[in-house]
Design a protein around this motif. Structure first.
Motif: not given
Length: 285
Positions: A12, A16, A39, A43, A46, A52-53, A56-57, A72
């Protein structure tokens, strides 16, 4: 216990950084300190929270829903989500035990020998496992024991055969990443990636992009052959049933074309009347 790699987060983050604000429809006001999108911008676009994003990363949530990943992926401009979805699983990843040597099935080896077109067999790590005489006549690097990644990146003679070398290398690395999937701890993958990363700046750049493409994609390639000059051939990659990613690769010209005539000339000049027997690893085992 070794910490499990954060493959989803790495992917990701790499993707990105490749998407510009302009591509995402975000106005740029003043200088930006990060390449690509922030980031929080991913987010927002998305429809998920920035926190939360971030999880994920950072690898703190390794099992997001398909809906979240597809959202995403849309922001990151991923046309194919197969690789992305393959990075996610609800169970801990286990190392797969793979055979030390890949073996060409006898039927496939016989087919390669019988073809009147350049044909070779390519393993999961892009090793050449078998090749017929016409393939070797077309490129001396198409022999068992060679590796396509090493040759296209590090062998000057092989690299010179690809006028669109940058495009070729991008597709090659994307296909290799898709082939090895999430097996980041595979010793062969580690060794090959490490060797090429040290020896080739181009490979380092492409590997860091985390592109993943379909190895089986048909293509039309124009080669700059040292004896024949420009030769345009179709390329087909066919998965060999019952194997773990072994491919049959066939080059074929357009019937009646100048490239077909050149390939026929090469065959008549380089091959003996009695067809030589293609060498495979299974022959010498």
């Amino acid at each position: 216990m070794d910490k499990e790699p954060n493959l989803l987060g790495e992917y990701l983050r790499a993707r990105r950084e490749l998407v510009t604000p302009e591509q995402a429809g975000i106005p740029v006001l003043g200088p930006r300190r990060v390449p690509g999108l922030r980031r929080e911008e991913v987010a927002m676009l998305s429809g998920i929270s920035a926190e939360y994003y971030l999880r994920l990363e950072q690898g703190r949530d390794r099992n997001p829903s398909v809906q979240v990943l597809e959202s995403v992926a849309r922001v990151l401009r991923l046309d194919d989500t197969t690789y992305l979805l393959g990075l996610v699983g609800g169970r801990p990843r286990r190392r797969r035990r793979r055979p030390q040597h890949e073996t060409v099935p006898p039927g496939t080896a016989g087919l390669v020998r019988s073809l009147d077109l350049p044909a070779f067999v390519e393993g999961r790590y892009l090793d050449v496992l078998a090749a017929n005489p016409l393939a070797t006549a077309f490129s001396p690097r198409l022999v068992p024991g060679r590796n396509r990644l090493r040759d296209v990146f590090l062998d000057e003679a092989e690299a010179a055969m690809f006028p669109e070398w940058e495009r070729t290398t991008a597709g090659l690395v994307a296909g290799f990443r898709n082939a090895v999937g999430t097996d980041a701890d595979d010793p062969r993958v580690i060794g090959l990636v490490g060797e090429l990363s040290v020896a080739s700046a181009r490979f380092r750049t492409l590997w860091a992009r985390h592109d993943a493409g379909n190895r089986r994609t048909s293509a039309t390639l124009t080669f700059a052959h040292p004896q024949l000059g420009p030769v345009t051939l179709g390329r087909e990659k066919l998965l060999v049933n019952g194997t773990d990613g072994i491919m049959l690769v066939i080059y074929h010209p357009e019937p009646g074309s100048e490239s077909a005539d050149k390939l026929a000339l090469l065959a008549s000049a380089s091959l003996k009347p009695a067809r030589s027997r293609a060498t495979t690893r299974s022959d010498t085992a």
